[in-house]
Design an enzyme around this catalytic site. Sequence first.
Site, PDB file in Angstrom:
ATOM      1  CB  CYS A 208      -3.962  -2.228   4.366  1.00  0.00           C
ATOM      2  SG  CYS A 208      -3.139  -2.354   5.879  1.00  0.00           S
TER       3      CYS A 208
ATOM      4  CD  GLU B  64      -2.480   1.109   2.952  1.00  0.00           C
ATOM      5  OE1 GLU B  64      -2.051   0.062   3.673  1.00  0.00           O
ATOM      6  OE2 GLU B  64      -3.538   1.889   3.079  1.00  0.00           O
TER       7      GLU B  64
ATOM      8  CE  LYS C 168      -7.140   0.819   3.858  1.00  0.00           C
ATOM      9  NZ  LYS C 168      -6.002   1.368   4.424  1.00  0.00           N
TER      10      LYS C 168
ATOM     11  CB  VAL D  19       0.068  -0.665  12.338  1.00  0.00           C
ATOM     12  CG1 VAL D  19       0.884   0.190  11.449  1.00  0.00           C
ATOM     13  CG2 VAL D  19      -1.122  -0.266  12.330  1.00  0.00           C
ATOM     14  CG  MET D  20      -3.840  -3.175  14.339  1.00  0.00           C
ATOM     15  SD  MET D  20      -5.656  -3.222  14.729  1.00  0.00           S
ATOM     16  CE  MET D  20      -6.620  -3.919  13.180  1.00  0.00           C
TER      17      MET D  20
HETATM   18  C1  ACM Z   1      -3.913  -0.049   7.183  1.00  0.00           C
HETATM   19  O1  ACM Z   1      -5.094  -0.256   6.529  1.00  0.00           O
HETATM   20  N1  ACM Z   1      -2.929   0.479   6.472  1.00  0.00           N
HETATM   21  C2  ACM Z   1      -3.708  -0.561   8.412  1.00  0.00           C
END
Ligand code: ACM
Length: 272
Positions: free
Chosen positions: A152, A49, A119, A179-180
């Site tokens: 993501c 991304e 997105k 990040v999670m």
């Molecule tokens: C994300 O959607 N970049 C965590």
Amino acid sequence: MVHKKADTPRKITAGILQFRPVFKDIDANLKAIKKYLGRRKFDLAVLPELATTGYNFTDRNDAWEVAENKKGQSFGFFEELSVKTGGAIVWGMAERAGKKLYNSAVLTTPEGDHHIYRKTHLFFRESEIFDPGNTGFKVFKWRGLRLGVMICFDWIFPESARTLALKKAQIICHPSNLVMRFCQDAMVTRSIENGVFCMTSNRIGTENNGISSLTFTGRSQITDTKGNRILSFNRSDKSFRVVKLQPELSDTKKVNSYNNIITDRRVGYYKA
Ligand code: ACM
């Protein structure tokens, strides 16, 4: 890949790039991407991304400065790279469209086509920066392959991958900046419950913009239609790696001689 008409090729070479983009430095990022992919041959590559810009923008104006439309340098760059490598490339970018700003992924083919997905589910502060995507989930047909794209955080909504599977995607291309810590395991389930390949290309490194600091989790992976990880990176790998996969395995949704994950659904019972 040897392809006749629009038949699904028996095997393809599919790869994912894991690297550390330099924040707001498109030139440096395109140079790095060329270094990783430029001498390789593949049928399909998935990049992270926002691979051209980095992720942790302070606000909308900050992202707007590096957002591009089709006239921007990145489209031409990926078209050239796609021709050189012979493969289709899915890459993440900040997209300007009139006054709108999207977190987008582009599927660029050696034929010079650019297919855009914007997105759908924005994560955390992204909703202060980007407009919510308006393309919906799309499956792009290319040389007999059916390629679905999500970005993501779309992962946390099982409907994203399900919609792509119902639209007959064989491979879900999943540019990410995770990040999670849950997504990589969740994508194993997305593959199993939809009988599809999933290619999650994540980035590494930390971005501190003075307001917040985000550390990205790496561990990019490709899962097959049974949820096996057929390619996996660690938290710090920086490389482009490929694997052979058989896209047609996605076309059977049978679990056993009785069950089929698509046709056994009892949609009438799924309403709230
Ligand atoms: C994300 O959607 N970049 C965590």
